[in-house]
Design a protein around this motif. Structure first.
Motif, PDB file in Angstrom:
ATOM      1  N   UNK A 264      -1.326  -4.687   4.305  1.00 40.59           N
ATOM      2  CA  UNK A 264      -2.222  -4.835   5.468  1.00 40.59           C
ATOM      3  C   UNK A 264      -2.614  -6.288   5.733  1.00 40.59           C
TER       4      UNK A 264
ATOM      5  N   UNK B  82       0.879   0.441  -4.232  1.00 39.30           N
ATOM      6  CA  UNK B  82      -0.100   0.045  -3.210  1.00 39.30           C
ATOM      7  C   UNK B  82       0.570   0.027  -1.827  1.00 39.30           C
TER       8      UNK B  82
ATOM      9  N   UNK C 254      -5.293  -7.346   7.009  1.00 42.60           N
ATOM     10  CA  UNK C 254      -6.683  -7.592   6.600  1.00 42.60           C
ATOM     11  C   UNK C 254      -6.759  -7.881   5.109  1.00 42.60           C
ATOM     12  N   UNK C 255      -5.913  -7.227   4.362  1.00 43.89           N
ATOM     13  CA  UNK C 255      -5.891  -7.458   2.918  1.00 43.89           C
ATOM     14  C   UNK C 255      -5.439  -8.888   2.610  1.00 43.89           C
TER      15      UNK C 255
ATOM     16  N   UNK D 138      -8.096 -11.374   3.249  1.00 40.77           N
ATOM     17  CA  UNK D 138      -9.117 -11.528   2.215  1.00 40.77           C
ATOM     18  C   UNK D 138      -8.579 -12.318   1.030  1.00 40.77           C
TER      19      UNK D 138
ATOM     20  N   UNK E 205      -0.238   2.428   1.417  1.00 37.91           N
ATOM     21  CA  UNK E 205      -0.747   1.936   2.711  1.00 37.91           C
ATOM     22  C   UNK E 205       0.353   1.862   3.766  1.00 37.91           C
TER      23      UNK E 205
ATOM     24  N   UNK F 291       2.667   1.113  10.712  1.00 37.48           N
ATOM     25  CA  UNK F 291       3.137   1.924   9.598  1.00 37.48           C
ATOM     26  C   UNK F 291       4.511   2.532   9.895  1.00 37.48           C
TER      27      UNK F 291
END
Lengths: 414, 354
Positions: free
Chosen positions: A262, A254, A264-265, A268, A258, A159
């Motif tokens: 991300x 978004x 992980x996003x 997915x 964050x 970040x």
């Protein structure tokens, strides 16, 4: 966006490519393959007629299955994380700035191509895919063909890196790497090899600094982010469609919230592209390979690479999703980096554009759009079998990619 | 108990429990809003009650969505039971295929296994829970409203997903019937699994490409972001209250550090370009030249791209010079290293990898 969509044993069979290649049928590949094996090895399927014989066959099949499961379980319990190594080709760190590191691979043979080659991966996924394992490694293949090879590792942005932009990566870090290689090697120019988002970086850099780039090699690189609409294959270009469906203000918000896109996003999102894959991956597919050490390790290496998903720095992610995926600025020559317009017409050096015929993440049409826009007559395409990941680690393209690139570079090394 | 029996029991319990919960929630929200309005009109909170989120309406919407999902879940459970009956009887060595098939036709999995991104969104939005504090009413109410909205959008999305799985189930059934009519029905559990995977995959991809799905997912993304924003506002309120650094303050620092680093890199580049490093390896054109404005006027290739055939083996002749840099270049490199050694916090280290 090289990530995901791989089968249970991609490096062994190249199914990573084919599974990812045809999303509409993607998840069936592993199951069908396994089904055939199952029928043979396990006495699966109805044998008909003799009930006694069928029963014996059934018992025998069950016993074989149990033995296989036991072997696999034993192997899994014996394996440790350190047994699963990726990106093992020896290399030395030659330069570092912030979280970015430039490596130079140690030569495996005498040099045959004078101009050094720099590999640049994107910020989604890691460069380690180009060197997944010894027998499935673009890096090793290029070294064996006498290429002086460098790779840039963008590190693991957090970040704290949310305000880094594509400008920083292209003009800043990539530019510094190029200058460093020129300085180290004494070569006036370098060859660039961009992979996926890294291909966009190298293309933009080549357009901004054509004098420093001898040859440009692109692999699975999106140029026209809207060309997916010409694809008629179900599941191809879903990320393009999905990104266009979002309101730019929502993307901004978004990412601001964050601080990054991300990893992980994104993982997915990739998984969505082969919806049945995850349901088979850790049961049916894994069972098929778990009693074969080589196949199991291949599977686990791929898992290791997939699991290594860095977060994409926030401001750069906004540019990636809004300026490129939504507004398609690159192909329109409207992208601006560091106050300079990226004009593809400035790509005047020879270009080799490598794409995967069945790439559902970066559909071929989105890559091939480059041909009509570069400012060079020396533009070539190399179409390889397989999907987005399979083109690097699949068996079918393994012998073609490295040699294709090396030969092309060798002819343009004068 | 079979999978689908579990599913049925689960659905029944969910429908009854969910209904009771939602009714209670609606009542509670209404009471809370009325209390707040009374509180406000009594002058205790001068900035009108109109600004308060309409929680009763939101929770009512959530209850309606929940009921719709529960009804759909009941239908999905029936379909699952029918599909389970289609599975051929026990076959040695196919327990994995059988297990995978049964698992994949379980409606609970359809909601849990087919919406990975939605789960990821929820995980990202998970955060502080409601606390029993009343001194920051509006912040908490906003938070609760955002949570309710996210839940509602999640359920609406789940309805779409569940409908997609049911379409897949029906398509599978039809395909199976057609194959059976031709005498080509899958003859084992593994073959059945293959067929299911093929049909369901196609069906799910079609669903994902539909406008309704994309719109719903965009909505879900938006509401999960909103919840996160509101959570952060609340966290920052307390951070500020107790003197802890807030996310906003840390972001400010990060922005400053990034900008400073950017400046340092630019200064280094200017120093380097003014030194001998580049002179030792000049580019074919000036390093920092602006892009030629007329570049688009380049002669576009008049022919199509050359499609090259990748050779099986390449025999590129070896160069006469060694693989490592020539001494002169190496010297230059050493000089460059020495100069660069002075960079703040950046050293050029030769570290062995691999």
């Amino acid at each position: 966006m090289a990530q995901q969509g791989t089968g249970a044993q991609p490096a062994e069979s190249g199914e990573g490519g084919s599974a990812a290649a045809k999303p509409a049928e993607a998840a069936t590949t592993g199951a069908k393959r396994a089904g055939k094996e199952g029928a043979g090895k396990e006495g699966g399927g109805k044998q008909g007629g003799d009930k006694g014989g069928g029963s014996a066959a059934a018992m025998s099949g069950a016993a074989r299955m149990a033995a296989r499961f036991m072997r696999g379980t034993r192997m899994m319990s014996d394996l440790r994380d350190e047994d699963v190594q990726i990106a093992t080709t020896p290399k030395d760190e030659v330069w570092r700035s912030d979280k970015v590191t430039l490596y130079r691979y140690r030569p495996l043979t005498e040099r045959r191509v004078r101009t050094p080659l720099l590999i640049a991966y994107g910020l989604i996924g890691r460069y380690t895919m180009a060197d997944l394992q010894e027998d499935r490694s673009l890096v090793r293949n290029l070294l064996k063909l006498g290429i002086d090879l460098f790779v840039v590792d963008w590190g693991n942005p957090t970040r704290a890196d949310r305000f880094l932009t594509l400008d920083d990566y292209v003009e800043g870090y990539l530019g510094d790497c190029v200058d460093e290689i020129r300085r180290i090697t004494g070569s006036a120019q370098v060859n660039l090899l961009g992979i996926c988002e890294g291909g966009v970086f190298t293309t933009a850099y080549a357009a901004l600094e054509p004098g420093k780039v001898k040859n440009l090699v692109l692999t699975i690189t999106p140029i026209d982010f809207h060309a997916d609409q010409a694809e008629e294959r179900l599941g191809f270009g879903f990320i393009n469609l999905w990104t266009r469906s979002l309101d730019p203000a929502d993307i901004d918000r978004m990412i601001d919230t964050h601080g990054s896109l991300p990893g992980a996003f994104m993982g997915s999102v990739f998984n969505m592209m082969t919806p049945m894959r995850s349901m088979l991956k850790y049961n049916v597919d894994m069972l098929d390979v778990m009693d074969d050490e080589k196949k199991l390790l291949n599977f686990l290496r791929m898992e290791k690479w997939i699991a290594d998903r860095p977060d994409h720095p926030g401001e750069a992610a906004k540019q990636w999703l809004i300026d490129l995926y939504q507004q398609n600025k690159l192909v329109k020559n409207e992208l601006e980096l560091g106050g300079r317009r990226v004009d593809l017409g400035n790509v005047t050096m020879p270009v080799l554009n490598v794409y995967a015929k069945d790439d559902h993440i970066i559909p071929p049409s989105t890559s091939r759009a480059l041909g009509a826009r570069v400012g060079t007559q020396d533009y070539s395409e190399l179409a390889l079998p397989g999907g987005h990941v399979g083109v690097f680690v699949g068996g079918r393209s393994q012998g073609l990619l490295g040699s294709g690139i090396a030969e092309w570079l060798g002819k343009r090394d004068a | 108990m079979e999978n689908f029996d579990y599913g049925k029991a689960f659905t029944d319990m969910w429908a009854l429990g969910g209904k009771a919960f939602m009714t209670a929630q609606e009542t509670a929200m209404r009471a809370m809003r009325e209390s707040m309005a009374a509180f406000s009109s009594a002058g205790a909170m001068a900035e009108g009650a109109a600004a308060l989120p309409d929680l009763a309406a939101e929770s009512g919407e959530l209850a309606r969505t929940s009921r719709a999902l529960a009804e759909l879940m009941a239908s999905a459970t029936s379909l699952s039971a029918m599909l389970a009956q289609r599975l051929p009887e026990g076959e040695a060595g196919s327990s994995v295929a059988s297990g995978a098939f049964r698992r994949m036709i379980d409606p609970r999995i359809w909601l849990g296994g087919g919406d990975e991104m939605d789960q990821a969104l929820r995980r990202l939005a998970e955060g502080p829970r409601l606390a029993d504090l009343w001194d920051v009413e509006r912040k908490f109410l906003r938070l609760f409203k955002s949570w309710l909205t996210l839940r509602r959008h999640g359920m609406e999305h789940n309805i779409l997903v569940l409908e997609g799985w049911m379409r897949a189930g029906r398509a599978f059934n039809e395909r199976l019937a057609a194959l059976s009519a031709k005498g080509e029905a899958p003859d084992g559990q593994r073959a059945m699994l293959d067929l299911w995977v093929e049909v369901a995959n196609r069906s799910l991809l079609q669903m994902q490409h539909s406008e309704a799905y994309l719109k719903s997912q965009a909505q879900l993304l938006k509401s999960s972001t909103e919840l996160r924003v509101v959570q952060r506002e609340l966290a920052e309120y307390y951070g500020d209250l107790y003197g802890f650094p807030t996310r906003t303050e840390i972001d400010d620092v990060h922005r400053t550090v990034t900008e400073l680093r950017r400046e340092v890199r630019q200064l280094r580049r200017q120093l380097r370009d003014g030194g001998s490093a580049v002179a030792a390896a000049p580019a074919e054109s000036p390093a920092e030249r602006p892009a030629p404005p007329s570049a688009s006027r380049r002669a576009a290739p008049s022919r199509g791209p050359k499609a090259i055939e990748a050779p099986a083996a390449v025999s590129v002749p070896a160069l006469s010079e060694p693989a490592e840099p020539a001494p002169a270049a190496a010297d230059t490199a050493a000089g460059g290293t020495a100069r660069r050694g002075g960079r703040a916090g950046v050293g050029r280290r030769a570290r062995k990898e691999g």
